[in-house]
Design a protein around this motif. Structure first.
Motif, PDB file in Angstrom:
ATOM      1  N   SER A 147      31.272  40.650  32.586  1.00 25.11           N
ATOM      2  CA  SER A 147      32.269  40.608  33.660  1.00 25.11           C
ATOM      3  C   SER A 147      31.745  39.875  34.889  1.00 25.11           C
ATOM      4  O   SER A 147      32.519  39.297  35.657  1.00 25.11           O
ATOM      5  CB  SER A 147      32.691  42.030  34.043  1.00 25.11           C
ATOM      6  OG  SER A 147      31.584  42.765  34.546  1.00 25.11           O
ATOM      7  N   GLY A 148      30.428  39.858  35.060  1.00 23.90           N
ATOM      8  CA  GLY A 148      29.856  39.155  36.202  1.00 23.90           C
ATOM      9  C   GLY A 148      30.032  37.660  36.131  1.00 23.90           C
ATOM     10  O   GLY A 148      29.994  36.964  37.156  1.00 23.90           O
ATOM     11  N   LYS A 178      37.792  32.858  38.241  1.00 21.44           N
ATOM     12  CA  LYS A 178      38.841  33.295  39.157  1.00 21.44           C
ATOM     13  C   LYS A 178      38.765  32.549  40.488  1.00 21.44           C
ATOM     14  O   LYS A 178      39.792  32.171  41.059  1.00 21.44           O
ATOM     15  CB  LYS A 178      38.724  34.805  39.394  1.00 21.44           C
ATOM     16  CG  LYS A 178      38.970  35.638  38.150  1.00 21.44           C
ATOM     17  CD  LYS A 178      38.858  37.127  38.452  1.00 21.44           C
ATOM     18  CE  LYS A 178      39.102  37.953  37.204  1.00 21.44           C
ATOM     19  NZ  LYS A 178      39.004  39.406  37.474  1.00 21.44           N
ATOM     20  N   LYS A 179      37.544  32.348  40.979  1.00 20.56           N
ATOM     21  CA  LYS A 179      37.363  31.639  42.246  1.00 20.56           C
ATOM     22  C   LYS A 179      37.888  30.209  42.155  1.00 20.56           C
ATOM     23  O   LYS A 179      38.581  29.717  43.060  1.00 20.56           O
ATOM     24  CB  LYS A 179      35.878  31.619  42.617  1.00 20.56           C
ATOM     25  CG  LYS A 179      35.321  32.956  43.063  1.00 20.56           C
ATOM     26  CD  LYS A 179      35.786  33.325  44.453  1.00 20.56           C
ATOM     27  CE  LYS A 179      35.099  34.585  44.931  1.00 20.56           C
ATOM     28  NZ  LYS A 179      35.558  34.971  46.298  1.00 20.56           N
ATOM     29  N   CYS A 211      28.839  32.516  43.396  1.00 21.02           N
ATOM     30  CA  CYS A 211      29.249  33.650  42.558  1.00 21.02           C
ATOM     31  C   CYS A 211      28.050  34.218  41.806  1.00 21.02           C
ATOM     32  O   CYS A 211      27.908  35.437  41.669  1.00 21.02           O
ATOM     33  CB  CYS A 211      30.321  33.210  41.562  1.00 21.02           C
ATOM     34  SG  CYS A 211      31.905  32.773  42.309  1.00 21.02           S
ATOM     35  N   PRO A 260      44.126  35.812  38.741  1.00 23.99           N
ATOM     36  CA  PRO A 260      43.760  36.378  40.051  1.00 23.99           C
ATOM     37  C   PRO A 260      44.923  37.125  40.675  1.00 23.99           C
ATOM     38  O   PRO A 260      46.064  36.669  40.602  1.00 23.99           O
ATOM     39  CB  PRO A 260      43.401  35.140  40.876  1.00 23.99           C
ATOM     40  CG  PRO A 260      43.160  34.057  39.885  1.00 23.99           C
ATOM     41  CD  PRO A 260      44.040  34.358  38.712  1.00 23.99           C
ATOM     42  N   LYS A 320      25.796  36.768  43.554  1.00 22.71           N
ATOM     43  CA  LYS A 320      26.281  38.137  43.738  1.00 22.71           C
ATOM     44  C   LYS A 320      26.109  39.011  42.499  1.00 22.71           C
ATOM     45  O   LYS A 320      26.415  40.205  42.537  1.00 22.71           O
ATOM     46  CB  LYS A 320      27.759  38.092  44.142  1.00 22.71           C
ATOM     47  CG  LYS A 320      28.000  37.389  45.479  1.00 22.71           C
ATOM     48  CD  LYS A 320      29.476  37.323  45.824  1.00 22.71           C
ATOM     49  CE  LYS A 320      29.693  36.593  47.151  1.00 22.71           C
ATOM     50  NZ  LYS A 320      31.142  36.497  47.491  1.00 22.71           N
ATOM     51  N   LYS A 378      32.773  36.236  34.950  1.00 27.14           N
ATOM     52  CA  LYS A 378      34.193  35.896  35.020  1.00 27.14           C
ATOM     53  C   LYS A 378      34.614  35.485  36.429  1.00 27.14           C
ATOM     54  O   LYS A 378      35.599  34.776  36.607  1.00 27.14           O
ATOM     55  CB  LYS A 378      35.042  37.080  34.558  1.00 27.14           C
ATOM     56  CG  LYS A 378      34.883  37.401  33.081  1.00 27.14           C
ATOM     57  CD  LYS A 378      35.741  38.590  32.684  1.00 27.14           C
ATOM     58  CE  LYS A 378      35.583  38.895  31.202  1.00 27.14           C
ATOM     59  NZ  LYS A 378      36.382  40.070  30.789  1.00 27.14           N
ATOM     60  N   THR A 379      33.847  35.942  37.419  1.00 22.41           N
ATOM     61  CA  THR A 379      34.207  35.669  38.814  1.00 22.41           C
ATOM     62  C   THR A 379      34.358  34.182  39.113  1.00 22.41           C
ATOM     63  O   THR A 379      35.320  33.789  39.789  1.00 22.41           O
ATOM     64  CB  THR A 379      33.177  36.300  39.761  1.00 22.41           C
ATOM     65  OG1 THR A 379      33.071  37.693  39.475  1.00 22.41           O
ATOM     66  CG2 THR A 379      33.589  36.103  41.204  1.00 22.41           C
TER      67      THR A 379
END
Length: 213
Positions: free
Chosen positions: A101-102, A108-109, A24, A212, A27, A104-105
């Motif tokens: 926000s980057g 969620k994953k 994550c 999610p 990205k 937070k991924t």
């Protein structure tokens, strides 16, 4: 009660989960204008390793980063490329401008992994007529406080007075269950000052941001 998180499931191993988080970070766009020696992803990966290993402080982590064994472990366990670990000062400079926000991924994953393996079933809370609900305790905490240093997103205390101060708070929450030792943390959300008013609000509803879809 439904299935709990089982360590024998490959996707629940520490190796797999850390790799997922590292992917994550790969990205997140690099905001630096020029190509630099240290790959951008090494910054969030190093910060994650510091928190995951529960280092006493950023300074303590910085003092160990040049140790060959430490660098080797960071490269093998946390996928920090070539063992190039940034200094504490450079880590702050590079990560501070990144859009939250980057980050937070990964939350969620990881929650998706729990869902796909049916482990979320073990967190369903039933009480009386309530069924298929989840317990989500939330709390706020302070991250920053200063009487001089501020940014455009700072909350303001004692505005207009001599003792005016600036601070940042966040709200965090975890899915919990009385019969589970494990908790499922959700991505924290900044508590910000609403435009044009002094009212403090959470930008979005907790589940709209974190759950999610």
């Amino acid at each position: 009660m439904g299935a709990a998180i089982q360590k024998k499931v490959r996707q629940f191993s520490a190796t797999y989960l850390i790799k997922t988080v590292s992917e994550c970070f790969e990205k997140i766009p690099d905001h630096r204008p020029n190509k630099c020696v240290i790959p951008f992803a090494n910054f969030p990966k190093s910060a994650f390793a510091m928190m995951h290993q529960k280092c006493d402080s950023l300074l303590a982590f910085d003092e160990e980063r040049l140790d060959k064994v430490c660098c080797h472990n960071l490269e093998k366990l946390y996928h920090v490329k070539d063992g190039m670990v940034p200094s504490d000062t450079r880590m702050r400079e590079v990560l501070d401008p990144v859009d939250p926000s980057g980050h937070k991924t990964p939350f969620k994953k990881l929650l998706n992994i729990v869902q796909r393996n049916g482990a979320l079933k073990g967190f369903e809370f039933k009480c009386g007529k309530l069924k298929d609900y989840y317990l989500l305790p939330v709390d706020g905490t302070g991250l920053f406080y200063s009487g001089t240093c501020r940014c455009n997103d700072c909350c303001i205390m004692n505005e207009g007075k001599k003792n005016e101060a600036y601070y940042h708070n966040i709200m965090g929450g975890c899915i919990v269950h009385p019969n589970q030792k494990t908790v499922l943390p959700l991505a924290p959300e900044a508590i910000c000052k609403q435009d044009g008013t002094k009212k403090m609000i959470v930008k979005k509803r907790l589940f709209d941001v974190f759950w999610p879809r």
